[in-house]
Motif scaffolding. Structure first.
Motif, PDB file in Angstrom:
ATOM      1  N   HIS A  47       0.838  -1.201   0.000  1.00  0.00           N
ATOM      2  CA  HIS A  47       0.000   0.000   0.000  1.00  0.00           C
ATOM      3  C   HIS A  47       0.872   1.250   0.000  1.00  0.00           C
ATOM      4  O   HIS A  47       0.605   2.227  -0.714  1.00  0.00           O
ATOM      5  N   ALA A  48       1.972   1.223   0.775  1.00  0.00           N
ATOM      6  CA  ALA A  48       2.837   2.403   0.891  1.00  0.00           C
ATOM      7  C   ALA A  48       3.460   2.782  -0.441  1.00  0.00           C
ATOM      8  O   ALA A  48       3.544   3.972  -0.785  1.00  0.00           O
ATOM      9  N   PHE A  49       3.924   1.791  -1.214  1.00  0.00           N
ATOM     10  CA  PHE A  49       4.568   2.095  -2.494  1.00  0.00           C
ATOM     11  C   PHE A  49       3.561   2.694  -3.477  1.00  0.00           C
ATOM     12  O   PHE A  49       3.817   3.737  -4.100  1.00  0.00           O
ATOM     13  N   LEU A  50       2.419   2.046  -3.620  1.00  0.00           N
ATOM     14  CA  LEU A  50       1.433   2.520  -4.586  1.00  0.00           C
ATOM     15  C   LEU A  50       0.839   3.861  -4.160  1.00  0.00           C
ATOM     16  O   LEU A  50       0.543   4.715  -5.004  1.00  0.00           O
ATOM     17  N   LYS A  51       0.683   4.057  -2.867  1.00  0.00           N
ATOM     18  CA  LYS A  51       0.156   5.335  -2.389  1.00  0.00           C
ATOM     19  C   LYS A  51       1.167   6.459  -2.617  1.00  0.00           C
ATOM     20  O   LYS A  51       0.787   7.607  -2.931  1.00  0.00           O
ATOM     21  N   ALA A  52       2.453   6.170  -2.468  1.00  0.00           N
ATOM     22  CA  ALA A  52       3.474   7.182  -2.739  1.00  0.00           C
ATOM     23  C   ALA A  52       3.392   7.660  -4.184  1.00  0.00           C
ATOM     24  O   ALA A  52       3.548   8.861  -4.469  1.00  0.00           O
ATOM     25  N   LEU A  53       3.153   6.740  -5.125  1.00  0.00           N
ATOM     26  CA  LEU A  53       2.997   7.128  -6.527  1.00  0.00           C
ATOM     27  C   LEU A  53       1.811   8.065  -6.715  1.00  0.00           C
ATOM     28  O   LEU A  53       1.882   9.042  -7.469  1.00  0.00           O
ATOM     29  N   GLU A  54       0.705   7.765  -6.023  1.00  0.00           N
ATOM     30  CA  GLU A  54      -0.474   8.621  -6.140  1.00  0.00           C
ATOM     31  C   GLU A  54      -0.272   9.946  -5.423  1.00  0.00           C
ATOM     32  O   GLU A  54      -0.606  11.017  -5.952  1.00  0.00           O
ATOM     33  N   ASP A  55       0.281   9.903  -4.209  1.00  0.00           N
ATOM     34  CA  ASP A  55       0.454  11.133  -3.435  1.00  0.00           C
ATOM     35  C   ASP A  55       1.405  12.108  -4.120  1.00  0.00           C
ATOM     36  O   ASP A  55       1.243  13.330  -4.014  1.00  0.00           O
ATOM     37  N   ALA A  56       2.413  11.574  -4.820  1.00  0.00           N
ATOM     38  CA  ALA A  56       3.372  12.434  -5.518  1.00  0.00           C
ATOM     39  C   ALA A  56       2.836  12.947  -6.851  1.00  0.00           C
ATOM     40  O   ALA A  56       3.464  13.800  -7.478  1.00  0.00           O
ATOM     41  N   GLY A  57       1.700  12.417  -7.297  1.00  0.00           N
ATOM     42  CA  GLY A  57       1.129  12.853  -8.572  1.00  0.00           C
ATOM     43  C   GLY A  57       1.716  12.157  -9.779  1.00  0.00           C
ATOM     44  O   GLY A  57       1.400  12.524 -10.923  1.00  0.00           O
ATOM     45  N   CYS A  58       2.581  11.153  -9.570  1.00  0.00           N
ATOM     46  CA  CYS A  58       3.117  10.395 -10.706  1.00  0.00           C
ATOM     47  C   CYS A  58       2.018   9.552 -11.348  1.00  0.00           C
ATOM     48  O   CYS A  58       2.037   9.302 -12.562  1.00  0.00           O
ATOM     49  N   VAL A  59       1.090   9.100 -10.531  1.00  0.00           N
ATOM     50  CA  VAL A  59      -0.073   8.337 -10.986  1.00  0.00           C
ATOM     51  C   VAL A  59      -1.305   9.204 -10.743  1.00  0.00           C
ATOM     52  O   VAL A  59      -1.649   9.497  -9.598  1.00  0.00           O
ATOM     53  N   SER A  60      -1.935   9.632 -11.830  1.00  0.00           N
ATOM     54  CA  SER A  60      -3.096  10.526 -11.725  1.00  0.00           C
ATOM     55  C   SER A  60      -3.765  10.588 -13.088  1.00  0.00           C
ATOM     56  O   SER A  60      -3.230  10.113 -14.095  1.00  0.00           O
ATOM     57  N   VAL A  61      -4.923  11.219 -13.140  1.00  0.00           N
ATOM     58  CA  VAL A  61      -5.594  11.393 -14.418  1.00  0.00           C
ATOM     59  C   VAL A  61      -4.752  12.259 -15.342  1.00  0.00           C
ATOM     60  O   VAL A  61      -4.742  12.064 -16.571  1.00  0.00           O
ATOM     61  N   GLU A  62      -3.995  13.206 -14.782  1.00  0.00           N
ATOM     62  CA  GLU A  62      -3.157  14.094 -15.600  1.00  0.00           C
ATOM     63  C   GLU A  62      -2.021  13.330 -16.276  1.00  0.00           C
ATOM     64  O   GLU A  62      -1.575  13.707 -17.367  1.00  0.00           O
ATOM     65  N   THR A  63      -1.512  12.293 -15.644  1.00  0.00           N
ATOM     66  CA  THR A  63      -0.420  11.516 -16.238  1.00  0.00           C
ATOM     67  C   THR A  63      -0.925  10.316 -17.036  1.00  0.00           C
ATOM     68  O   THR A  63      -0.127   9.534 -17.555  1.00  0.00           O
ATOM     69  N   GLY A  64      -2.242  10.178 -17.133  1.00  0.00           N
ATOM     70  CA  GLY A  64      -2.801   9.078 -17.912  1.00  0.00           C
ATOM     71  C   GLY A  64      -2.926   7.783 -17.141  1.00  0.00           C
ATOM     72  O   GLY A  64      -3.110   6.723 -17.735  1.00  0.00           O
ATOM     73  N   TRP A  65      -2.869   7.860 -15.816  1.00  0.00           N
ATOM     74  CA  TRP A  65      -3.007   6.688 -14.943  1.00  0.00           C
ATOM     75  C   TRP A  65      -4.102   6.997 -13.908  1.00  0.00           C
ATOM     76  O   TRP A  65      -3.803   7.355 -12.773  1.00  0.00           O
ATOM     77  N   LEU A  66      -5.351   6.833 -14.256  1.00  0.00           N
ATOM     78  CA  LEU A  66      -6.440   7.094 -13.313  1.00  0.00           C
ATOM     79  C   LEU A  66      -6.704   5.831 -12.497  1.00  0.00           C
ATOM     80  O   LEU A  66      -7.115   4.804 -13.042  1.00  0.00           O
ATOM     81  N   PRO A  67      -6.463   5.857 -11.188  1.00  0.00           N
ATOM     82  CA  PRO A  67      -6.708   4.659 -10.375  1.00  0.00           C
ATOM     83  C   PRO A  67      -8.156   4.199 -10.460  1.00  0.00           C
ATOM     84  O   PRO A  67      -9.093   5.009 -10.401  1.00  0.00           O
TER      85      PRO A  67
END
Length: 401
Positions: A47-67
């Motif tokens: 959970h910590a690794f995947l959440k870090a990606l989301e919290d940092a904005g690397c994974v987001s709708v803006e980057t083409g990765w909508l969870p």
């Protein structure tokens, strides 16, 4: 769903929910399912690794990765850790970047035929070609039933979004077989992994190599660390923001040359060090007190996962030293059975890393498209199997009589 696709029937909608932020899923429940005691820990599924990606904005709708994380719940239980019976890390993708399982030709063919390939659904660890389960069900309760319901949930979500496809990349062989039996198309590829066969230390590993290969490794290591260079291993509480500043410079240089735009931002590395320091390993090549090159690896239960590398000055064979030989050194020193050095790279073969199959599965609702891809995958699987067989005969180890 087409008649030619024997995917399982969808579960009752009450059993599946979709979360657009991993923060909405109980961390303890996620980790209980992702890394149960029966399996060696995989830090990328935490959970910590995947959440870090989301919290940092690397994974987001803006980057083409909508969870679009798929959560299997017990509707009779109170919402929280107790109601979660399984999860699939999942993303709605507007492109195919950062996946390492290449489907650009599929997208081109589908769109030339008048379809719309993007968005698509993908279960994977973003930007990370590391094998691990994608249907996270732990090892308690009716595991098989939970897997079937999660599989049906993925199909249901594909239909709900009316997208071209659902993909699960770098699945385990067990999942590959199970999902193939459920009607998903099966794909294979290969990476190069090192395995400890009881070597004890690096000299023991060298003694297993053919004489000419052994001399080659020793020569490369001597060249890499000439000029009074040394390698520092940094992990846990020794990690500092100064280390991350140096490494991020290496990462950006390599990423700009290889990918055009690196996927990870500076904030992600700080969060990684803050939340997972004991599972992070930085290796810096030092000239005096100045780092001139570095690698980032993640420490798993039985595997050292090499991820990123970069340098600020050229030194012969330094890439081989930091990415391959130091990884073997660390694994042997810390009782790890495997070292993975990322995707691709037949040059790893001569450094003791053997060809290893990887697996992915694909759900394509369009019957005509499915048939065309299925025909292609038949030939591709045969080619990958043949390639692994040929490469396996050219490892650097001594040949038995």
């Amino acid at each position: 769903m087409s008649d030619s696709d024997p995917s399982p029937e969808p579960p009752d909608a009450a059993h599946i929910r979709v979360e657009t932020e991993i923060a909405e899923i109980d961390a303890a429940a996620w980790d209980r399912l992702a890394n149960p005691p029966s399996r060696p820990r995989n830090p990328f599924l935490s959970h910590a690794f995947l959440k870090a990606l989301e919290d940092a904005g690397c994974v987001s709708v803006e980057t083409g990765w909508l969870p679009q994380h798929i959560v299997l719940v017990d509707p009779a239980a109170a919402r929280g850790e107790g109601d979660i019976k399984g999860v699939i890390p999942c993303y709605l993708k507007s492109h195919s970047q950062g996946e390492y399982i290449f489907d650009h030709a599929w997208a081109d063919a589908f769109e030339r035929a008048g379809g719309r390939y993007y968005p698509k659904l993908l279960s994977a660890v973003p930007f990370t070609p590391v094998t691990g389960p994608r249907m996270l069900v732990g090892d308690e309760g009716d595991v098989e039933s939970a897997r079937l319901m999660l599989t049906a949930g993925a199909v249901q979500l594909t239909e709900k979004h009316d997208v071209s496809s659902f993909h699960a990349n770098f699945v385990t062989k067990e999942e590959w077989s199970a999902l193939g039996g459920a009607g998903f198309l099966q794909r294979t590829d290969q990476q190069f992994h090192w395995r400890d066969d009881g070597y004890g230390d690096f000299d023991g590993f060298l003694s297993a190599l053919a004489s000419r290969k052994r001399k080659g490794v020793r020569k490369e290591r001597a060249q890499a660390l000439g000029d009074d260079l040394r390698v520092d291993w940094i992990t846990g509480t020794d990690l500092s923001e100064t280390h991350w500043d140096a490494f991020y410079g290496f990462y950006m240089d390599t990423g700009a040359r290889k990918w055009g735009r690196p996927y990870l931002n500076r904030e992600f590395f700080s969060l990684l060090g803050e939340r997972m320091a004991d599972e992070v390993l930085l290796m810096f090549c030092m000239r005096g007190e100045t780092p001139i090159a570095g690698t980032l690896s993640m420490i798993g239960g039985d595997t050292l996962y090499g991820r990123y590398w970069g340098c600020s000055e050229h030194q012969p064979c330094l890439h081989f030293e930091l990415c391959y030989y130091q990884a073997i050194d660390y694994a042997l020193a810390h009782g790890l059975t495997y070292a993975e050095a990322g995707a691709q790279g037949e040059h790893k073969l001569a450094r003791g890393y053997a060809p290893t199959p990887t697996y992915s599965v694909h759900h394509l609702p369009n019957a005509s498209f499915r048939r065309a891809v299925d025909d292609y995958l038949d030939g591709e699987r045969a080619y990958v199997e043949q390639t692994i067989d040929v490469l396996s005969r050219h490892t650097p180890f001594k040949k038995e009589s």
